[in-house]
Scaffold this active site. Structure first.
Site, PDB file in Angstrom:
ATOM      1  CB  VAL A 138      -0.909   0.028   1.247  1.00  0.00           C
ATOM      2  CG1 VAL A 138      -1.782   1.277   1.235  1.00  0.00           C
ATOM      3  CG2 VAL A 138      -1.753  -1.245   1.322  1.00  0.00           C
ATOM      4  CB  VAL A 186      -0.503   7.541  -0.814  1.00  0.00           C
ATOM      5  CG1 VAL A 186      -0.809   8.971  -1.253  1.00  0.00           C
ATOM      6  CG2 VAL A 186      -1.774   6.709  -0.755  1.00  0.00           C
ATOM      7  N   GLY A 196      -6.068  12.210   2.716  1.00  0.00           N
ATOM      8  CA  GLY A 196      -7.210  11.291   2.705  1.00  0.00           C
ATOM      9  C   GLY A 196      -7.197  10.293   1.568  1.00  0.00           C
ATOM     10  N   GLY A 238      -4.969   7.871   0.909  1.00  0.00           N
ATOM     11  CA  GLY A 238      -4.629   6.514   1.371  1.00  0.00           C
ATOM     12  C   GLY A 238      -5.866   5.817   1.907  1.00  0.00           C
ATOM     13  CE  LYS A 239     -10.207   8.032   7.075  1.00  0.00           C
ATOM     14  NZ  LYS A 239     -10.927   9.208   7.596  1.00  0.00           N
ATOM     15  CD  GLN A 241       6.545   2.616   9.412  1.00  0.00           C
ATOM     16  OE1 GLN A 241       6.841   1.774  10.260  1.00  0.00           O
ATOM     17  NE2 GLN A 241       6.919   2.526   8.155  1.00  0.00           N
ATOM     18  CE1 TYR A 287      -3.200  -0.461   5.511  1.00  0.00           C
ATOM     19  CE2 TYR A 287      -1.239  -0.660   6.879  1.00  0.00           C
ATOM     20  CZ  TYR A 287      -1.820  -0.566   5.631  1.00  0.00           C
ATOM     21  OH  TYR A 287      -1.035  -0.577   4.504  1.00  0.00           O
TER      22      TYR A 287
END
Ligand SMILES: CC(C)(COP(=O)(O)OP(=O)(O)OC[C@H]1O[C@@H](n2cnc3c(N)ncnc32)[C@H](O)[C@@H]1OP(=O)(O)O)[C@@H](O)C(=O)NCCC(=O)NCCS
Ligand SMILES: CC(C)(COP(=O)(O)OP(=O)(O)OC[C@H]1O[C@@H](n2cnc3c(N)ncnc32)[C@H](O)[C@@H]1OP(=O)(O)O)[C@@H](O)C(=O)NCCC(=O)NCCS
Lengths: 174, 174
Positions: A111, A113, A121, A123-124, A149, A154
């Site tokens: 994951v 960005v 926002g 990534g969310k 970190q 999550y």
């Protein structure tokens, strides 16, 4: 990258909200940038591996053999990419993928960005998009291994640490 | 179960050490039982789903839809089964499978040894067999999610808990 050439190279401009690729794939709008750029999600596997390497470099990840990255994308159950669109140009700015047994469980990996777009926002939104896709495929057990970190990142998305004492483990050769 | 019928239904007896199925698949000997039974490992996907359900019932796992179990087996990267052979009869006595991106990582699921055969070293042998198969495919990152009561079982096999603070997480719908 015929996919994007077809979509944006012929004067076509995607309309707000959603756009459809020539292959019928839905691009989902994720947001707009102050400079007029637009952010969209896609599940295309047609990703330039050099561009993906650049993105991973930008967050400081160790380089991986490109051939293996290509294979991993091919055999992942879900590949989610995030793109910044400016006129007819597009740039890969986010990525995530999941392995799965196509039935019960999926595990999300890689994951990322782009630093330029972090803490806005995206990534969310990228994770929510991935989760929605997995749920639509009837996957009930969505898992991941979080670097220390990003555990809180999550957690905010509904991921739970060690539920009922279940522990993530990694094998190390002796 | 033509696989086993071909192998054991025609008076053929597998020799000690290893045997080869009609499909050319290697059956690896795992051990002998005091009653003369032999234990072998296989990577066949030709598993009777009713027999697998019985095995999972025996360790008290919740039942799962058979159609989905079949799909999960089909789309797992590795399926390892353990069989007890007595003359021409065979019985499924152990199982494990792994999802993977075929490149970097594999995640092992559904590890089980029949209660009758537990605590004899077969679980360890089954896992070592699975790990060896994954390593042979050049998978470097072998992971799993361990129930609290089996963390020590996996630790003895070289699995490490939360290395460098990496944490296993599970998504729960709100
Ligand atoms: C982790 C990452 C994907 C987050 O993406 P992002 O776009 O910056 O995150 P968002 O802006 O959507 O943040 C969503 C929420 O998580 C929080 N958050 C973001 N990064 C966080 C972090 N590292 N630790 C704790 N919380 C974090 C945000 O404050 C925000 O909280 P809010 O919903 O209460 O406002 C991104 O920072 C990244 O690519 N990092 C480098 C690569 C990496 O570490 N990936 C994970 C490997 S397991
Ligand atoms: C967990 C399981 C696969 C272990 O198989 P097994 O054949 O009984 O294990 P082994 O006899 O090979 O044991 C290997 C080693 O682990 C130890 N061990 C076995 N089960 C253990 C447990 N539950 N907790 C801690 N240690 C355990 C043994 O003492 C042995 O140690 P040693 O090498 O020092 O002698 C088996 O007990 C089982 O199927 N349990 C029910 C299903 C289950 O819980 N699966 C795991 C889901 S994550």
């Amino acid at each position: 990258m015929t996919f994007w050439k077809n979509l944006f190279g012929n004067g076509d401009t995607a309309t707000a909200g959603q756009a459809t690729s020539p292959q019928g794939e839905m691009l989902e709008a994720a947001g707009e940038l102050p400079d007029g750029g637009r952010i969209v999600f896609s599940t295309t596997r047609d990703i330039d591996l050099y561009e993906l390497e650049e993105l991973c470099d930008a967050v400081g990840w160790a380089r991986r053999p490109m051939r293996k990255v290509g294979k991993a994308i091919q055999y992942s159950f879900l590949v989610v990419s995030m793109w910044e669109l400016q006129g007819s140009r597009r740039r890969l700015v986010g990525f995530a993928r999941a392995t799965s047994d196509h039935a019960f469980n999926a595990t999300i990996w890689d994951v990322v960005v782009h630093p330029k777009l972090q803490s806005k926002g995206f990534g969310k939104a990228l994770m929510r998009y991935a989760i929605a896709k997995l749920r639509r495929e009837d996957i009930s057990n969505i898992t991941l291994f979080a670097d220390a970190q990003v555990v809180d990142f999550y957690r905010r998305l509904g991921f739970v640490l060690d539920p009922e004492g279940i522990k993530g483990m990694f094998w190390y050769p002796d």
